[in-house]
Write a protein that holds these residues in place. Structure first.
Motif: not given
Length: 199
Positions: A91-118
């Motif tokens: 059942f353990a999950v990784k936050v990697t997908d969310a972190v990757n999504s946060e990195r993708e948000a840095g690209k032009a035209g995409v709103a900035e995103r943040r991960i609130l954790s833990p």
């Protein structure tokens, strides 16, 4: 916590009967078709498959909820009847997908995103309230984290149990927007504060 079951026999029976009723109620004629239609059993298999997938999803999310509430893998494993290690491996999950999504948000035209954790079930709403006042709104979530996106206006967030029935419709009529499909047992909503003041 002792090794005693947390649910009594009547509660266990109620859950089992509820799941069976949901599977048999997938189609209005499913239960009746089993008396005379061999294909009814194939529909029963398909409905049971969907029920099993949903039960598996609910269990995964319930375990993550228990972890977010501060319970150890040892305690979760005891309830599931497996070792701490087996529970964690399954059942353990990784936050990697969310972190990757946060990195993708840095690209032009995409709103900035943040991960609130833990985050936990006990502090997530305060974290969302603070982020909302600063112009961040919820766009995703998972075990121990929420993903928020920047905007030019303040937001408010709320959560209600998935079993709240008609309340969900009323909230949407009041301008609340559901975020995702829910994270058992919660469904999350957001709306801009200027829209909230109109209601």
């Amino acid at each position: 916590m002792s090794g005693e079951p947390l649910l009594g026999p009547q509660e266990t029976v109620r859950i089992r009967e509820g799941v069976a009723a949901a599977v048999l109620g997938a189609r209005e004629d499913l239960a009746a078709s089993l008396e005379h239609d061999a294909d009814g059993y194939l529909r029963l298999v398909d409905a049971s498959r969907v029920g099993a997938e949903e039960a598996s999803r609910l269990l995964r999310e319930a375990v993550q909820g228990a972890r977010a509430a501060g319970h150890s893998w040892d305690t979760v494993g005891r309830i599931l009847g497996v070792s701490r290690q087996a529970a964690q491996q399954r059942f353990a999950v990784k936050v990697t997908d969310a972190v990757n999504s946060e990195r993708e948000a840095g690209k032009a035209g995409v709103a900035e995103r943040r991960i609130l954790s833990p985050l936990s079930a006990f502090n997530e709403m305060a974290a969302l309230a603070e982020a909302g006042r600063e112009g961040w709104h919820l766009v995703g979530y998972g075990a121990l984290f929420h993903e928020v996106e920047a905007s030019d206006r303040p937001w408010e967030h709320c959560r209600v149990t998935l079993a709240s029935g008609g309340r969900h419709r009323r909230m949407e009529e009041e301008g609340w927007v559901p975020v995702g499909a829910g994270w058992f047992p919660w469904r999350y909503y957001k709306r801009p504060l200027d829209l909230a003041q109109e209601h």
